[in-house]
Design a protein around this motif. Sequence first.
Motif, short mmCIF file in Angstrom:
data_model
loop_
_atom_site.label_atom_id
_atom_site.label_comp_id
_atom_site.label_asym_id
_atom_site.label_seq_id
_atom_site.Cartn_x
_atom_site.Cartn_y
_atom_site.Cartn_z
N ALA A 130 -22.43 48.02 -70.50
CA ALA A 130 -22.55 46.62 -70.07
C ALA A 130 -21.41 45.78 -70.62
CB ALA A 130 -23.89 46.05 -70.54
N ARG A 131 -21.07 45.97 -71.87
CA ARG A 131 -20.02 45.14 -72.48
C ARG A 131 -18.65 45.79 -72.40
NH1 ARG A 131 -22.36 43.12 -78.16
NH2 ARG A 131 -22.37 45.38 -78.50
N ASP A 132 -18.61 47.12 -72.38
CA ASP A 132 -17.32 47.81 -72.37
C ASP A 132 -16.86 48.01 -70.93
OD1 ASP A 132 -17.35 47.75 -75.05
OD2 ASP A 132 -17.82 49.87 -75.35
N PHE B 133 -18.56 56.10 -78.65
CA PHE B 133 -18.27 54.89 -79.42
C PHE B 133 -18.76 53.68 -78.65
CE2 PHE B 133 -14.67 52.66 -77.29
CZ PHE B 133 -14.62 53.45 -76.17
N PHE B 134 -18.59 52.50 -79.23
CA PHE B 134 -18.67 51.26 -78.47
C PHE B 134 -17.56 50.35 -78.97
CE2 PHE B 134 -20.96 48.30 -81.40
CZ PHE B 134 -21.26 49.21 -82.43
N ALA B 135 -16.98 49.59 -78.07
CA ALA B 135 -15.69 48.95 -78.36
C ALA B 135 -15.79 47.87 -79.41
CB ALA B 135 -15.08 48.39 -77.07
N THR B 136 -16.95 47.23 -79.54
CA THR B 136 -17.07 46.16 -80.52
C THR B 136 -17.46 46.67 -81.90
OG1 THR B 136 -19.27 45.82 -79.59
CG2 THR B 136 -17.56 44.27 -78.94
N CYS B 137 -17.51 47.96 -82.05
CA CYS B 137 -17.85 48.59 -83.33
C CYS B 137 -16.83 48.14 -84.39
CB CYS B 137 -17.81 50.09 -83.14
SG CYS B 137 -17.94 51.07 -84.61
N HIS C 218 -2.51 51.55 -79.04
CA HIS C 218 -1.33 52.29 -78.58
C HIS C 218 -1.70 53.71 -78.13
CE1 HIS C 218 0.87 48.95 -80.30
NE2 HIS C 218 0.32 49.20 -81.48
N LEU C 219 -2.76 53.81 -77.35
CA LEU C 219 -3.23 55.12 -76.90
C LEU C 219 -2.43 55.54 -75.67
CD1 LEU C 219 -7.07 54.55 -77.28
CD2 LEU C 219 -5.41 55.32 -78.99
N ASP C 220 -1.88 56.75 -75.68
CA ASP C 220 -1.04 57.19 -74.57
C ASP C 220 -1.89 57.80 -73.46
OD1 ASP C 220 -1.60 59.86 -75.16
OD2 ASP C 220 0.16 60.07 -76.45
N ALA C 221 -1.23 58.41 -72.50
CA ALA C 221 -1.92 58.87 -71.28
C ALA C 221 -2.86 60.05 -71.53
CB ALA C 221 -0.88 59.26 -70.23
N ARG C 222 -2.75 60.65 -72.70
CA ARG C 222 -3.68 61.75 -73.00
C ARG C 222 -5.09 61.24 -73.28
NH1 ARG C 222 -0.85 64.82 -77.79
NH2 ARG C 222 -0.29 62.69 -78.30
N ALA D 203 -9.37 49.10 -71.36
CA ALA D 203 -7.90 49.11 -71.22
C ALA D 203 -7.27 48.32 -72.36
CB ALA D 203 -7.51 48.51 -69.87
N GLU D 204 -7.90 47.22 -72.71
CA GLU D 204 -7.39 46.41 -73.82
C GLU D 204 -7.45 47.19 -75.13
OE1 GLU D 204 -5.82 43.80 -74.06
OE2 GLU D 204 -6.08 43.09 -76.13
#
Lengths: 224, 218
Positions: free
Chosen positions: A123-125, A88-92, A138-142, A131-132
């Motif tokens: 570069a951007r991620d 993925f990419f975070a700004t998707c 709400h992603l847990d430790a898995r 982490a943000e």
Amino acid sequence: MRRASEASGVEGEGVGSPRRRSEARTCGGAALLALALAACHGARHDAPAAAPAAAVAEDGPSLYDLPIALRDGRFDAQRGHPVIVAMFFATCPAACPAMIDDVARVLADAPDTHVLLVSFDAARDTPARLAELARVHHLDARWTLAAADDANARTLAAAIGLKYRRLPDGAFTHSTAIVALDSDGRVIARTDRLGDPGALAGALRDAALRTNRTRRQLDTTMIE
Amino acid sequence: MSAALVALAVHVAGGAYHTPFPASPGERATEVAAFWLDREPVTNREFLEFVAQHPEWRRDRVKPVLADGRYLASWAAPDALGPRTRPHAPVVDVSWFAARAFCAARGGRLPTEAEWELAAAGTPDELAWYEAPAPDVVPDIGGAPNAAGLRDLHGLVWEWVEDFGASMVAGGGCGTASSSAATAEYMTYMRFAFRSSLEGRFTIGSLGFRCAYDGGAP
């Protein structure tokens, strides 16, 4: 042969298989044309391939044999757990949140399963941005969110059959590929569509049953 | 660029590669920096040397995730070429992973699709090759050089590129990639389509590669 290897697009027979051809994630015209091309320059070794390739699928290649270095840790850090892997990419704007939703739905019924999401936008991620993203969803430790440079991202993308391209505005366009790995890194299921996590959930359920059966057998053996 | 690499490769001036098949209107041109490209496809003899130095790439030792069951199948043995495999013919039946490993060992990388197509632009290409059955034995390299000095870009084998198939992924569905395929661009389109059908493990008896290297003019 176990059901998982049939569902996999990474394992199994090679280029000559009509099933594999039909799964090529291209526009229809391109896939048909490639099929036609394979009939001329490309057909030479197709027929004899079936036997050795099928033998490979019996124990399946492990993705952990890939030479992949992630920016944020080891690629095989989840070894020992079933893992869902996607890129993925975070700004998707749309597809990636939908992918996270799909994976979360699978995870709800697969408590032992972990997740590795690899960004091809290193570069951007940044670690802070990933982490943000984990916090917002709400992603847990898995869940492990990581990034890879282009050479390493291309390696993983090629292995799971995902194609991506950087667009002139810095965003990316990419096909969808979500794979489920068993605890040794072998692909046991994949999906090329969003909104269809059923195949992954089923394969992970089967894998958990097999694991439990093996554990019971081991326990029995030890008692005996 | 070392002297050894200069002997292998030619300098390709950078520039804008204008794809005939932009996946979206803003992607007509791709800026390509100057780079170097092998004069010829990598040969069986060269790949045999690589395998000898990197035995993890022998066909009997390669990890299955990195190459399908047909990898180097035409060779007589894991460490010998044999009658169906001419030393000076392009190596074929190699996966993308193997091609990349070879180029990395040589100090290079695979060219991108835009680099390859920019380098090949204007080089005579024969439709007849695309239509012909693949020969039992791949012929030797040594075709006429193009203006840049590159040989055998067309007419012997298909070639791997780093980002195979990526250009055919259109945002939001099937896009316009196939709608502008004029007759003159037909062969380019076949290459794009062929690449988009590949996966990294695939090996094919008419698919080889050549390596690229970063760098400006010598």
